[in-house]
Design a protein around this motif. Sequence first.
Motif, PDB file in Angstrom:
ATOM      1  N   PHE A  94      48.808  37.748  43.827  1.00 51.89           N
ATOM      2  CA  PHE A  94      47.696  38.093  42.938  1.00 51.89           C
ATOM      3  C   PHE A  94      47.662  37.303  41.632  1.00 51.89           C
ATOM      4  O   PHE A  94      46.626  36.773  41.263  1.00 51.89           O
ATOM      5  N   VAL A  95      48.782  37.251  40.943  1.00 46.58           N
ATOM      6  CA  VAL A  95      48.787  36.673  39.598  1.00 46.58           C
ATOM      7  C   VAL A  95      48.603  35.158  39.638  1.00 46.58           C
ATOM      8  O   VAL A  95      47.747  34.615  38.930  1.00 46.58           O
ATOM      9  N   HIS A  96      49.403  34.475  40.422  1.00 43.66           N
ATOM     10  CA  HIS A  96      49.330  33.011  40.460  1.00 43.66           C
ATOM     11  C   HIS A  96      47.962  32.489  40.913  1.00 43.66           C
ATOM     12  O   HIS A  96      47.415  31.580  40.272  1.00 43.66           O
ATOM     13  N   PRO A  97      47.368  33.029  41.994  1.00 41.88           N
ATOM     14  CA  PRO A  97      46.027  32.544  42.360  1.00 41.88           C
ATOM     15  C   PRO A  97      44.987  32.791  41.261  1.00 41.88           C
ATOM     16  O   PRO A  97      44.117  31.951  41.020  1.00 41.88           O
ATOM     17  N   THR A  98      45.099  33.928  40.574  1.00 37.50           N
ATOM     18  CA  THR A  98      44.158  34.214  39.481  1.00 37.50           C
ATOM     19  C   THR A  98      44.346  33.232  38.341  1.00 37.50           C
ATOM     20  O   THR A  98      43.362  32.707  37.791  1.00 37.50           O
ATOM     21  N   LEU A  99      45.584  32.971  37.971  1.00 32.18           N
ATOM     22  CA  LEU A  99      45.845  32.006  36.905  1.00 32.18           C
ATOM     23  C   LEU A  99      45.395  30.597  37.292  1.00 32.18           C
ATOM     24  O   LEU A  99      44.889  29.849  36.454  1.00 32.18           O
ATOM     25  N   THR A 100      45.573  30.242  38.542  1.00 30.13           N
ATOM     26  CA  THR A 100      45.150  28.919  39.010  1.00 30.13           C
ATOM     27  C   THR A 100      43.636  28.782  38.941  1.00 30.13           C
ATOM     28  O   THR A 100      43.122  27.743  38.515  1.00 30.13           O
ATOM     29  N   ARG A 101      42.911  29.828  39.356  1.00 36.40           N
ATOM     30  CA  ARG A 101      41.446  29.786  39.288  1.00 36.40           C
ATOM     31  C   ARG A 101      40.946  29.713  37.849  1.00 36.40           C
ATOM     32  O   ARG A 101      39.954  29.062  37.563  1.00 36.40           O
ATOM     33  N   LYS A 102      41.609  30.388  36.959  1.00 34.34           N
ATOM     34  CA  LYS A 102      41.165  30.478  35.563  1.00 34.34           C
ATOM     35  C   LYS A 102      41.850  29.460  34.644  1.00 34.34           C
ATOM     36  O   LYS A 102      41.720  29.544  33.430  1.00 34.34           O
ATOM     37  N   GLU A 103      42.549  28.481  35.202  1.00 34.16           N
ATOM     38  CA  GLU A 103      43.338  27.556  34.397  1.00 34.16           C
ATOM     39  C   GLU A 103      42.497  26.785  33.379  1.00 34.16           C
ATOM     40  O   GLU A 103      42.870  26.662  32.211  1.00 34.16           O
TER      41      GLU A 103
END
Length: 128
Positions: free
Chosen positions: A56-65
């Motif tokens: 959950f966290v890593h994909p969200t951070l990657t999308r919002k980078e």
Amino acid sequence: VRWMMYWIVFALFMATETFTDLLISWFPFYYEVKMAFVIWLLSPYTRGASLLYRRFVHPTLTRKEKDIDAFLVRARERGYESLLHFGKRSLNLAATAAVQAATKGQGALAGRLRSFSMQDLHSLPDQG
């Protein structure tokens, strides 16, 4: 990396718990379930924090980078502008205070000199 994942997930959990704790703390066994969840996050056997971080966290951070980077750049620029603004303002206040202190000091000195008689002033040693 494992501890980084744990602390990020734990911080997110604590942030959400701050708001939701009042609403769901009255459920039976709420605190026991919460403790079990934290132990599940922490356990090296279950690797709960790694699972939640990678899913959950890593994909969200990657999308919002890009949004996060832009926000950090804006925050840095605003911080620099605020520092300049408040620095200039504090220097102006300090200069004004210094001028007022000097002006008041001159007035006090002039008042002090006025209190002397002419004979007292002639008896002062000449320094100039």
